[in-house]
Motif scaffolding. Structure first.
Motif, mmCIF file in Angstrom:
data_model
loop_
_atom_site.group_PDB
_atom_site.id
_atom_site.type_symbol
_atom_site.label_atom_id
_atom_site.label_comp_id
_atom_site.label_asym_id
_atom_site.label_seq_id
_atom_site.Cartn_x
_atom_site.Cartn_y
_atom_site.Cartn_z
ATOM 1 N N GLU A 139 -10.751 4.629 -5.809
ATOM 2 C CA GLU A 139 -11.555 3.910 -6.793
ATOM 3 C C GLU A 139 -11.221 4.429 -8.185
ATOM 4 N N TYR A 176 -10.579 -0.670 -7.233
ATOM 5 C CA TYR A 176 -10.390 0.013 -5.956
ATOM 6 C C TYR A 176 -9.079 -0.481 -5.340
ATOM 7 N N TYR A 177 -8.501 0.356 -4.501
ATOM 8 C CA TYR A 177 -7.221 -0.017 -3.893
ATOM 9 C C TYR A 177 -6.953 0.935 -2.733
ATOM 10 N N THR A 178 -6.297 0.445 -1.676
ATOM 11 C CA THR A 178 -5.943 1.274 -0.517
ATOM 12 C C THR A 178 -4.466 1.639 -0.589
ATOM 13 N N ASN A 186 0.778 -1.241 0.000
ATOM 14 C CA ASN A 186 0.000 0.000 0.000
ATOM 15 C C ASN A 186 0.808 1.289 0.000
ATOM 16 N N LYS A 236 -8.302 8.627 5.745
ATOM 17 C CA LYS A 236 -8.090 8.624 7.186
ATOM 18 C C LYS A 236 -6.646 9.053 7.476
ATOM 19 N N LYS A 280 -8.572 5.199 0.502
ATOM 20 C CA LYS A 280 -9.236 4.212 -0.353
ATOM 21 C C LYS A 280 -9.529 4.877 -1.693
ATOM 22 N N ILE A 315 -4.140 7.176 4.996
ATOM 23 C CA ILE A 315 -4.529 5.916 4.369
ATOM 24 C C ILE A 315 -5.763 6.235 3.528
ATOM 25 N N ILE A 320 -4.991 0.140 -9.265
ATOM 26 C CA ILE A 320 -6.268 0.802 -8.995
ATOM 27 C C ILE A 320 -7.218 0.621 -10.179
ATOM 28 N N SER A 352 -12.600 7.525 -2.192
ATOM 29 C CA SER A 352 -13.827 7.029 -1.556
ATOM 30 C C SER A 352 -13.716 6.991 -0.033
ATOM 31 N N GLY A 353 -12.513 7.152 0.487
ATOM 32 C CA GLY A 353 -12.320 7.167 1.931
ATOM 33 C C GLY A 353 -10.934 7.671 2.270
#
Length: 680
Positions: free
Chosen positions: A146, A91-93, A72, A163, A144, A142, A86, A160-161
């Motif tokens: 897409e 999707y991928y973190t 990651n 943090k 997320k 971190i 990705i 999409s996310g």
């Protein structure tokens, strides 16, 4: 108890009372070597996966962290590979540093990924409001991701996310309450190990200097300067240890970036970060003409004016940089702030805003053995604790045992109280402290501020004469003074009687600097020749000492019938002791030197000669007597010769300064000789 057994006991207690909040620092070292991510990013992951003392669980946790970093963490050279993943998976973190800016034309926020190399990715306003540091220098996150080609004509990548990499909550009472389970020395060692340093390899004073580097993280609007040799870790704290600090590499910035952007109406770095550190002070540059002035005002008040607004901020300001010559050499030729750029160097008011000068030359150059393998707090846990402690103050605790001496002005008092408060937050967060422990912190705080004041005295003269810092023990009603090793100058005019012909003069030169000059005379049988050396190419200085010799030949018999000007040769050597540059005010000191050598009579112990005279013997008046006397005091003089024509200027000299000397007034050059020499 010291050594490995003591370390093991401290590690056990740390795991007992702060389970899940600590990490073994050798794990950080191993992973840090393979991935160029800040320590707080690594330890966030290690804290989530390895917060235990069970070797098997640690081994599994390290494997998980390695896999996370491998899968990651975005390395710049693998950016295209990650983008492909990705796209192919949808999707991928990832772990990357994200910076956000407002696109005013489109009325949206756009994110830029540091290592992934993609930009103009729309990010929602709520996320930006929640994590406003995204707007000022960026933070590690971190994320997320897409892949949605139809979502935007500009880029198919979608957030999409998100943090931020930092501990989600901090119970400040956890540290405050459990601090009592550790001794002072154990706690200091834990703090140092948290930053990655092995305290058993440090001398005691160096431990305090490394703690002082943390004070800006715990204290609002704290101004710290650390200059010293390379490889002492000066910028490490502000780059690696805390996600709440930002390091301006190279020192170049703008008013809009640092303070306020008038076009976007957004507060700059001082409003977004707890600490703004300038790396390499020699390179500090503002593209705006008023940048230095705004910075100076902010350092004084914690606020600045932009447009019609007065804006407050809490960021501490840190200056770090290198000293490229030895400290004794620097003190002789300039001052300890000399590495700053010329735009700042002549402004004593700027340096007066600095609360503490940390002597980087007292910190060892770091070698592998200086880095710890023991346990410490997860750095982000410590960083969040220090951030919470910024809301508190221990400045008034000084008054429980002491009060400050009368040489400290208001700025000095504020500086000392801030340093004292910051160190209390670090070492005694519950406020429980004995008188001797309080004395230790207070003396350390006074020393760092006096180091600032001593240099201001060199730069600004008599305005900063009050450097004899002290504190009064309320219980004993006794006054205690603190000194700094570099206050220096006391040996320029040494104790003890000098040999005949040795004379010390203090005078101002054409550039406005005040110098300390030593005359040495050699008298040998000859034919009346007069030679001079040490003056370089300075024609005015050469003319001054030639004036002295001409007056000596014409008036020697007025001093003593025993002086021979035709059967002796005189070799006069002049030395500029503090590197100020030569002066044309050497005639009187040179004349006294000639008479002293010819009569074989020394000058009174620790005497400084002020003033000069013309070829006709007219004594020159003295300007800025206070400044000259302050330099005399610094150089070690106890007795000072002053022309009687300048006696009326004594009223402008602070009584505390004037009382340090035995003053002798002279009417003319011959009278000055009688007042200077030991004739008994």
């Amino acid at each position: 108890m010291t050594g490995p057994e003591s370390t093991k006991e401290t590690d056990n207690k740390l795991n007992k009372y702060f389970s899940g909040r600590v990490v073994r620092k050798d794990l950080t070292k191993k992973l840090k070597g393979s991935d160029n991510v800040p320590v707080y990013v690594l330890e966030y992951l290690l804290g989530s996966n390895c917060a235990t003392d069970d070797e098997e669980l640690i081994k599994k946790g390290v494997s998980r962290v390695k896999k996370i970093l491998s899968d990651n963490y975005v390395r710049p050279d693998e950016a295209e590979l990650i983008k492909s993943r990705i796209k192919e998976t949808g999707y991928y973190t990832i772990i990357d540093k994200i910076t956000v800016r407002l696109n005013e034309r489109r009325d949206i926020y756009e994110a830029e990924f540091s290592s992934l190399g993609i930009r103009e990715i729309e990010i929602d306003s709520e996320t930006v409001k929640k994590y406003d540091k995204l707007l000022g220098g960026g933070i590690w996150c971190i994320v997320k991701m897409e892949y949605m080609p139809e979502s935007s004509p500009r880029t198919p990548f979608v957030i999409s996310g998100l943090k931020p990499i930092q501990i989600p909550n901090m119970d400040i009472n956890e540290i405050i309450g459990r601090r009592k389970e550790f001794t002072k020395d154990e706690w200091i060692d834990i703090l140092l190990r948290t930053t990655g340093i092995e305290p058993s390899k440090l001398k005691y004073p160096a431990k305090w200097h490394l703690l002082e580097r943390l004070v800006p993280l715990a204290e609002n609007n704290y101004n710290l300067c650390e200059l010293g040799p390379r490889s002492t870790g000066k910028s490490h704290i502000y780059k690696e240890i805390s996600p709440n600090t930002i390091l301006i590499s190279g020192g170049q910035t703008t008013v809009a970036n640092l303070f306020y952007n008038l076009s976007s109406r957004q507060v700059g770095l001082v409003g977004l970060w707890d600490v703004v550190a300038f790396d390499e002070v020699a390179g500090i540059r503002f593209k705006d003409k008023d940048g230095i002035q705004i910075l100076k005002d902010y350092m004084a008040s914690g606020s600045f004016a932009r447009g019609k607004d007065q804006i407050n901020a809490n960021a501490s300001i840190v200056f770090v940089g290198n000293v490229n010559q030895s400290i004794p050499s620097l003190l002789k030729t300039a001052h300890l702030f000399a590495p700053f750029p010329d735009a700042i160097n002549s402004d004593s008011a700027f340096f007066d805003r600095i609360h503490y000068y940390l002597p980087g030359w007292e910190v060892p150059k770091f070698r592998p053995e200086h880095f710890t393998d023991g346990y410490g707090f997860i750095v982000d846990y410590l960083a969040e604790y220090l951030r919470e402690m910024r809301k508190r103050s221990f400045a008034d605790h000084i008054g429980n045992y002491f009060r400050l001496g009368n040489n400290l002005n208001q700025r000095d008092v504020i500086a000392v109280r801030k340093t004292y408060s910051g160190l209390m937050k670090l070492i005694y967060p519950d406020g429980s402290i004995t008188k001797e422990e309080a004395r230790e912190i207070l003396e350390y705080a006074l020393t760092g501020r006096r180091r600032v004041k001593e240099q201001l005295k060199k730069i600004g003269g008599i305005e900063f004469y009050d450097v004899n810092f002290s504190y009064i023990d309320l219980e004993e009603n006794s006054e205690h003074f603190v000194t700094v090793p570099e206050s220096g100058g006391s040996k320029l005019i040494p104790e003890g009687m000098g040999r005949p012909g040795q004379v010390f003069a203090v005078n101002r030169n054409d550039s406005g600097k005040i110098g300390v000059y030593r005359m040495e005379l050699q008298v040998v049988p000859g034919t009346g020749r007069y030679e001079k050396s040490g003056l370089g190419s300075d024609s005015k200085a050469k003319e001054a000492v030639q004036t002295a010799f001409s007056y000596f030949k014409a008036n020697a018999k007025s001093v003593s019938q025993s002086i021979s000007t035709k059967e002796k040769d005189y070799q006069l050597h002049v030395q500029d002791l503090n590197g100020a540059g030569m002066t044309d005010g050497l005639a009187l000191a040179a004349f006294i030197s000639l008479c002293s050598g010819a009569l074989e009579k020394p000058v009174h112990e620790q005497t400084a000669v002020l003033g000069s005279f013309t070829i006709g013997g007219s004594v020159s008046s003295i300007d800025n007597l206070s400044d000259l006397l302050q330099v005399c005091l610094d150089a070690g003089a106890k007795k000072v010769l002053i022309p009687i024509s300048s006696a009326r200027k004594i009223s402008a000299v602070p009584p505390e300064l004037f009382s340090k000397f035995q003053i002798s007034f002279y009417e003319d050059p011959v009278d000055a000789v009688y007042k200077a020499l030991v004739l008994n």
